[in-house]
Design a protein around this motif. Structure first.
Motif, PDB file in Angstrom:
ATOM      1  N   ALA B 249       9.178  -8.561 -12.777  1.00 35.52           N
ATOM      2  CA  ALA B 249       8.841  -8.328 -11.302  1.00 35.52           C
ATOM      3  C   ALA B 249       8.032  -7.074 -11.073  1.00 35.52           C
ATOM      4  CB  ALA B 249      10.222  -8.100 -10.639  1.00 35.52           C
ATOM      5  N   PRO B 250       6.615  -7.148 -11.174  1.00 34.11           N
ATOM      6  CA  PRO B 250       5.701  -6.038 -11.244  1.00 34.11           C
ATOM      7  C   PRO B 250       5.706  -5.273  -9.745  1.00 34.11           C
ATOM      8  CG  PRO B 250       4.388  -7.903 -11.632  1.00 34.11           C
ATOM      9  CD  PRO B 250       6.012  -8.567 -11.576  1.00 34.11           C
ATOM     10  N   CYS B 251       6.132  -6.298  -8.926  1.00 34.55           N
ATOM     11  CA  CYS B 251       6.050  -5.739  -7.602  1.00 34.55           C
ATOM     12  C   CYS B 251       7.273  -5.187  -6.761  1.00 34.55           C
ATOM     13  CB  CYS B 251       5.259  -6.809  -6.720  1.00 34.55           C
ATOM     14  SG  CYS B 251       3.940  -7.266  -7.166  1.00 34.55           S
ATOM     15  N   LYS B 252       7.210  -4.280  -6.081  1.00 35.83           N
ATOM     16  CA  LYS B 252       8.344  -4.046  -5.283  1.00 35.83           C
ATOM     17  C   LYS B 252       7.870  -4.102  -3.540  1.00 35.83           C
ATOM     18  CE  LYS B 252      10.697  -0.314  -7.975  1.00 35.83           C
ATOM     19  NZ  LYS B 252      10.973   0.769  -8.046  1.00 35.83           N
ATOM     20  N   HIS B 266      -2.721  -0.214   4.104  1.00 37.87           N
ATOM     21  CA  HIS B 266      -2.763   0.512   2.918  1.00 37.87           C
ATOM     22  C   HIS B 266      -3.540  -0.255   1.743  1.00 37.87           C
ATOM     23  CE1 HIS B 266      -1.711   3.230  -0.604  1.00 37.87           C
ATOM     24  NE2 HIS B 266      -1.698   4.229   0.168  1.00 37.87           N
ATOM     25  N   ASP B 267      -4.435   0.305   1.088  1.00 26.57           N
ATOM     26  CA  ASP B 267      -5.560  -0.262   0.135  1.00 26.57           C
ATOM     27  C   ASP B 267      -4.653  -0.554  -1.147  1.00 26.57           C
ATOM     28  OD1 ASP B 267      -5.505   2.237  -0.504  1.00 26.57           O
ATOM     29  OD2 ASP B 267      -7.413   2.281  -1.394  1.00 26.57           O
ATOM     30  N   LYS B 268      -3.704  -0.191  -1.296  1.00 31.16           N
ATOM     31  CA  LYS B 268      -2.892  -0.428  -2.641  1.00 31.16           C
ATOM     32  C   LYS B 268      -1.358  -1.424  -2.185  1.00 31.16           C
ATOM     33  CE  LYS B 268      -4.398   3.402  -5.472  1.00 31.16           C
ATOM     34  NZ  LYS B 268      -4.437   4.871  -5.829  1.00 31.16           N
ATOM     35  N   ALA B 269      -1.380  -1.613  -1.129  1.00 28.78           N
ATOM     36  CA  ALA B 269      -0.055  -2.351  -0.596  1.00 28.78           C
ATOM     37  C   ALA B 269      -0.710  -3.620   0.403  1.00 28.78           C
ATOM     38  CB  ALA B 269       1.014  -1.695  -0.114  1.00 28.78           C
ATOM     39  N   GLN B 270       0.151  -4.622   0.159  1.00 29.36           N
ATOM     40  CA  GLN B 270      -0.079  -5.768   0.960  1.00 29.36           C
ATOM     41  C   GLN B 270       0.812  -5.958   1.964  1.00 29.36           C
ATOM     42  OE1 GLN B 270      -0.336  -9.161  -1.743  1.00 29.36           O
ATOM     43  NE2 GLN B 270      -1.311 -10.529  -0.237  1.00 29.36           N
ATOM     44  N   ILE B 271       0.427  -6.348   3.207  1.00 31.44           N
ATOM     45  CA  ILE B 271       1.745  -6.401   4.269  1.00 31.44           C
ATOM     46  C   ILE B 271       2.161  -8.084   3.914  1.00 31.44           C
ATOM     47  CG2 ILE B 271       1.975  -6.709   6.656  1.00 31.44           C
ATOM     48  CD1 ILE B 271       0.023  -4.294   6.980  1.00 31.44           C
ATOM     49  N   VAL B 279       7.722  -3.331   9.169  1.00 28.73           N
ATOM     50  CA  VAL B 279       6.610  -3.990   8.497  1.00 28.73           C
ATOM     51  C   VAL B 279       7.094  -3.963   6.859  1.00 28.73           C
ATOM     52  CG1 VAL B 279       4.231  -3.721   7.869  1.00 28.73           C
ATOM     53  CG2 VAL B 279       4.880  -3.081  10.022  1.00 28.73           C
ATOM     54  N   THR B 280       6.796  -5.085   6.354  1.00 22.54           N
ATOM     55  CA  THR B 280       7.158  -5.039   4.811  1.00 22.54           C
ATOM     56  C   THR B 280       6.101  -5.175   3.966  1.00 22.54           C
ATOM     57  OG1 THR B 280       9.171  -6.508   5.431  1.00 22.54           O
ATOM     58  CG2 THR B 280       8.557  -6.413   2.960  1.00 22.54           C
ATOM     59  N   TYR B 281       5.720  -4.055   3.213  1.00 22.80           N
ATOM     60  CA  TYR B 281       4.722  -3.977   2.266  1.00 22.80           C
ATOM     61  C   TYR B 281       4.886  -4.599   0.870  1.00 22.80           C
ATOM     62  CZ  TYR B 281       2.801  -0.832   5.773  1.00 22.80           C
ATOM     63  OH  TYR B 281       2.386  -0.176   6.992  1.00 22.80           O
ATOM     64  N   GLN B 282       3.993  -5.124   0.229  1.00 21.45           N
ATOM     65  CA  GLN B 282       4.282  -5.191  -1.265  1.00 21.45           C
ATOM     66  C   GLN B 282       3.319  -4.626  -2.025  1.00 21.45           C
ATOM     67  OE1 GLN B 282       3.723  -9.422  -3.126  1.00 21.45           O
ATOM     68  NE2 GLN B 282       6.078  -9.139  -3.362  1.00 21.45           N
ATOM     69  N   PHE B 283       3.940  -3.768  -3.198  1.00 22.94           N
ATOM     70  CA  PHE B 283       2.787  -3.020  -3.923  1.00 22.94           C
ATOM     71  C   PHE B 283       3.280  -3.232  -5.394  1.00 22.94           C
ATOM     72  CE2 PHE B 283       5.968   0.322  -5.091  1.00 22.94           C
ATOM     73  CZ  PHE B 283       7.112   0.150  -4.008  1.00 22.94           C
ATOM     74  N   ARG B 284       2.249  -3.011  -6.364  1.00 19.43           N
ATOM     75  CA  ARG B 284       2.232  -2.980  -7.854  1.00 19.43           C
ATOM     76  C   ARG B 284       2.863  -1.742  -8.047  1.00 19.43           C
ATOM     77  NH1 ARG B 284       0.828  -6.609 -11.296  1.00 19.43           N
ATOM     78  NH2 ARG B 284       0.494  -8.567 -10.465  1.00 19.43           N
ATOM     79  N   LYS B 285       3.886  -1.672  -8.953  1.00 23.90           N
ATOM     80  CA  LYS B 285       4.523  -0.522  -9.681  1.00 23.90           C
ATOM     81  C   LYS B 285       3.441   0.061 -10.526  1.00 23.90           C
ATOM     82  CE  LYS B 285       8.376  -2.788 -10.537  1.00 23.90           C
ATOM     83  NZ  LYS B 285       9.615  -3.180 -11.091  1.00 23.90           N
ATOM     84  N   ALA B 291       7.504   6.506  -3.595  1.00 21.88           N
ATOM     85  CA  ALA B 291       7.307   7.564  -2.982  1.00 21.88           C
ATOM     86  C   ALA B 291       5.950   7.927  -2.582  1.00 21.88           C
ATOM     87  CB  ALA B 291       7.889   8.660  -3.991  1.00 21.88           C
ATOM     88  N   GLY B 292       4.850   7.569  -3.422  1.00 26.05           N
ATOM     89  CA  GLY B 292       3.630   7.733  -2.999  1.00 26.05           C
ATOM     90  C   GLY B 292       3.290   7.014  -1.818  1.00 26.05           C
ATOM     91  N   LEU B 293       3.650   5.831  -1.716  1.00 27.99           N
ATOM     92  CA  LEU B 293       3.347   4.960  -0.566  1.00 27.99           C
ATOM     93  C   LEU B 293       3.802   5.544   0.608  1.00 27.99           C
ATOM     94  CD1 LEU B 293       1.633   1.962   0.100  1.00 27.99           C
ATOM     95  CD2 LEU B 293       3.889   1.035  -0.318  1.00 27.99           C
ATOM     96  N   ILE B 294       5.133   5.792   0.675  1.00 25.47           N
ATOM     97  CA  ILE B 294       5.956   6.350   1.795  1.00 25.47           C
ATOM     98  C   ILE B 294       4.925   7.350   2.251  1.00 25.47           C
ATOM     99  CG2 ILE B 294       7.949   7.335   2.547  1.00 25.47           C
ATOM    100  CD1 ILE B 294       9.540   5.575   0.639  1.00 25.47           C
TER     101      ILE B 294
END
Lengths: 276, 325
Positions: B249-252, B266-271, B279-285, B291-294
Motif C-alpha cells: 500500500a504505497p499510498c495513503k 497539490h501537485d504531489k497529491a491526487q484528489i 476533500v480526499t487526497y491520495q498521495f504516495r508515501k 504532515a508535509g501535505l497538511i
C-alpha cells in the motif's frame, strides 16, 4: 554431549519416571470408587470358577495331578493376578490418537512408551491395594486360604510373575500400536482380554485341554503369563523344571521386547511421515 | 547468529482419494487412488536469535505443517531445518529440549492434575534444576498472575487461564526458541492482552526467539517486526511489517475538511473524492509525508480538520494472500 552429561541425564530421567509413577498412584487413589466394579467383576469370576472346580472334583481326590484345594488356590491367585495384568496402555494410546495429544507427547524429551510404562506401574500399584487386596481377603474367607506350596515355590512364583507381567505389558503395548491404524479398537480390546486369559490358562489350566491344544499353546508366549506362575505357586513343578520354564519365559520377554521396539520404531516413523 | 535456518523445505502427503457414492467407495476399496498433496513447497528462510516473527497465511496454507516439522514431530519430504545447528528430524529429543511449544488448540497440561503438578512434571521431564524452576515461575507469575489458580485442576481452568498455564509450562525450561501456534485463539480481550505482554516480556528479558502463527492481526501489529506470509505452501512475502505495508500500500489518503467549498490542488497529491467542503487526497508515501501535505495545504487555505487514512493491516494481508508467487 559428554559421558558425565549423559549420566546426569539418566539420573534425572529416573526421577522423572519416579514422579510420573507417583502422580499416577495419587490419581488412582483420587478416583478410588472406580475400582468397585472391578472388584465385583473379579469376585464373580472367582466364585463361579470355585463352584465349577468343586462340582467337577466331587468324588475325586485328584484330577491330572491336582487336588481340589490346589485348583481353588489357583483360582484365587489367578483373580488377584488379573488385577496386576489389567493393562491401560491400549486405552492410553487410543485416547492420545483420538485427541491428537500424541503430537504433544512427542514434544517431550523422553521416550513415549517409557511414560506409558511408568503410568501403568502407578495405576497397578494403586489397584493392587484397592482391588487386589480385597479380592484376596474375600477369596480367603469364602473359598480357601491360598497358601503357596512352600517358601521356595513362593519365591519362584514372585520372580516368574515379574516376567509374566513384562510379557503381558509388552504384548499390550504392541497391541496398542494398532490404535494408529484402526479408528476404534475398544471391541478388539475386550476380545483380546478374554482370549488372552483363556489361552494363558488363567481360567482353566491348559493341562485340562486336549493334547494338541496343549502342544500348540506351549509354543506360544501366553502360557507364561498366567499358567507358569500359578503352577509354581501350587507347586506343580520341581525346581529344575521351574528354572527351565522360567528360562523360556525370559526368552519370550526378550523376543517381545525386540519385536515391540522394532514395530514401535516403524510405527513412529510412519506417524512422523504422515502426520498425527 | 541464526536461531533457525530452513532450506528448501518440502512436505508432501500421500492421500487416498475417496470415490463418491457406493460404487466409488467400493472402487477405492479395491484399488485405492493415491494423490500426492504438496503442503509445503520449497520454502527457505532464516530467523535470527531473539526475533519475534509472525508466520501467517490462510487456513491450509502449510503453516502448522511447517511448525510441526520445525519441532521434529513431522518429517520433511525434502530440504533441511536447523535449529541452533541441530536437525529436528534427526535429533528430535535433543532439539525439543531447547524448544518451547504451545498449540493454542490443544493443551500440554495433564487434564487431571493440578496446574502446579503439571509444572512439577515438566520440571522432572526437562530436568530443570530447582533454582531455575523457581526463578522462571516467579518471573512468569509476575506477568501472568498464575499463582491464583495454580492449585486448580487443569480441567477446571477457563480457556484464558489454561492458555497462561500452557505458556508457563512451555517456558519453564528456558528454551531458546518458542513456537506458538495460534496462542490467542478464542481468548477475550484481557486474555489476549496478557498473552501478548508475556511474549514481549519473555523476548525482552530472556532473548527468546519466538515464532508465532496467528490469524489475529492485532498479535502481529503489537508483537512482530517481521512477517512471513505463506500461501499454498509457498512463501509469498517475507520482510518487515512496515516495508510490506509500504510496498503493498504505497499510498495513503488524506481527508481534509475546509471551511468553505474553496479547495486546494497539490501537485504531489491526487484528489480522489470531494463532498462539498470535504476533500480526499491520495498521495504516495515516497513522494511526500502526510504532515508535509497538511502543511502545504494549510499554507494556502484555512482548514478545519485533517485525517490521514492508513490502509488497514487486514487489507494488506488480504492483498498479500491473494497473490501467488
Amino acid at each position: 554431549m559428554n559421558g558425565i552429561g549423559t549420566a546426569a541425564k539418566r539420573a534425572g530421567l529416573k526421577t522423572a519416571y519416579g514422579f510420573i509413577y507417583k502422580l499416577r498412584i495419587e490419581k488412582a487413589l483420587a478416583y478410588r470408587y472406580d475400582v468397585f466394579s472391578g472388584i465385583i467383576m473379579q469376585c464373580i469370576v472367582m466364585f463361579a470358577n470355585a463352584f465349577f472346580w468343586r462340582a467337577i472334583y466331587s468324588g475325586y481326590e485328584t484330577v491330572r495331578g491336582a487336588a481340589v484345594s490346589d485348583m481353588l488356590t489357583y483360582t484365587i491367585i489367578s483373580s488377584v493376578m488379573a488385577v496386576f495384568l489389567a493393562t491401560g496402555v491400549e486405552q492410553r494410546v487410543m485416547k492420545s490418537v483420538e485427541q491428537g495429544t500424541v503430537a504433544t507427547d512427542l514434544l517431550k524429551p523422553i521416550p513415549l512408551f517409557a511414560i506409558y510404562f511408568f503410568e501403568e506401574l502407578g495405576t497397578i500399584t494403586a489397584s493392587a491395594l484397592l482391588c487386589g487386596l480385597p479380592i484376596l481377603v474375600v477369596g480367603s474367607i469364602f473359598i480357601v486360604v491360598p497358601l503357596p506350596a512352600d517358601a521356595m515355590h513362593a519365591l519362584l512364583f514372585a520372580c516368574s510373575f515379574l516376567l509374566s507381567f513384562l510379557i503381558n505389558w509388552l504384548f499390550a503395548a504392541l497391541f496398542s500400536l494398532l490404535a494408529f491404524v484402526t479408528i476404534n479398537m475398544s471391541p478388539l480390546l475386550q476380545i483380546k482380554k478374554h482370549v488372552l486369559r483363556l489361552l494363558s490358562g488363567g481360567i482353566i489350566p491348559i493341562w485340562f485341554f486336549p493334547q494338541w491344544a496343549q502342544n500348540l499353546l506351549r509354543a506360544l508366549p501366553f502360557v507364561y503369563i498366567y499358567q507358569l506362575p500359578l503352577e509354581l505357586y501350587i507347586g506343580r513343578l520341581s525346581v529344575p523344571d521351574a528354572l527351565r520354564q522360567m528360562g523360556l519365559q525370559l526368552f519370550w520377554v526378550l523376543i517381545l521386547l525386540i519385536v515391540f521396539f522394532y514395530v514401535q520404531k516403524r510405527t513412529m516413523e510412519k506417524i512422523l511421515v504422515q502426520g498425527g | 547468529m541464526d536461531a533457525i535456518t530452513v532450506k528448501h523445505l518440502t512436505k508432501e502427503y500421500r492421500l487416498t482419494k475417496k470415490g463418491t457414492g457406493l460404487t466409488g467407495a467400493v472402487r477405492s476399496l479395491i484399488r485405492p487412488q493415491k494423490v500426492t498433496l504438496r503442503a509445503v513447497d520449497d520454502i527457505s528462510f532464516s530467523i535470527p536469535e531473539g526475533e519475534i516473527t509472525a508466520f501467517i497465511g490462510p487456513n491450509g496454507a502449510g503453516k502448522s505443517t511447517t511448525v510441526k516439522m520445525m519441532c521434529g514431530i513431522l518429517k520433511p519430504t525434502g530440504g533441511e531445518i536447523l535449529i541452533h545447528g541441530k536437525n529436528p528430524a534427526k535429533e528430535r529429543t535433543q532439539v525439543v529440549q531447547s524448544l518451547g511449544v504451545v498449540f493454542g488448540q490443544r493443551t500440554q497440561l495433564a487434564w487431571d492434575l493440578r496446574l502446579g503438578e503439571s509444572f512439577e512434571l515438566m520440571k522432572h521431564i526437562y530436568q530443570i534444576d530447582r533454582g531455575m524452576y523457581e526463578e522462571n515461575l516467579k518471573i512468569m507469575d509476575e506477568i501472568l498472575d498464575i499463582s491464583q489458580f495454580i492449585d486448580t485442576p487443569v480441567r477446571q481452568l477457563s480457556l484464558g487461564q489454561r492458555m497462561r498455564g500452557d505458556l508457563v509450562a512451555a517456558m519453564l525450561h528456558s528454551p531458546k526458541v518458542l513456537f506458538l501456534d495460534e496462542p490467542t485463539i478464542g481468548l477475550d480481550v484481557e486474555g489476549k492482552y496478557a498473552i501478548r505482554k508475556f511474549i514481549k516480556e519473555i523476548n525482552r528479558q530472556k532473548g527468546t526467539t519466538v515464532i508465532l502463527t496467528t490469524h489475529d492481526l492485532g498479535d502481529i501489529e503489537q508483537l512482530c517486526k517481521r512477517l512471513i506470509i505463506i500461501n499454498k505452501g509457498k512463501i509469498v512475502e517475507d520482510g518487515a511489517l512496515d516495508e510490506l505495508i509500504d510496498r503493498i500500500a504505497p499510498c495513503k489518503n488524506l481527508v481534509v475538511e475546509y471551511y468553505d467549498e474553496n479547495y486546494v490542488q497539490h501537485d504531489k497529491a491526487q484528489i480522489i473524492g470531494r463532498n462539498k467542503n470535504i476533500v480526499t487526497y491520495q498521495f504516495r508515501k515516497s513522494k511526500i509525508t502526510g504532515a508535509g501535505l497538511i502543511c502545504d495545504i494549510s499554507d494556502r487555505a484555512k482548514i478545519k480538520d485533517a485525517t490521514i487514512q492508513e490502509t488497514k493491516i487486514d487489507d494488506i494481508i488480504r492483498i498479500a494472500y491473494g497473490r501467488e508467487c
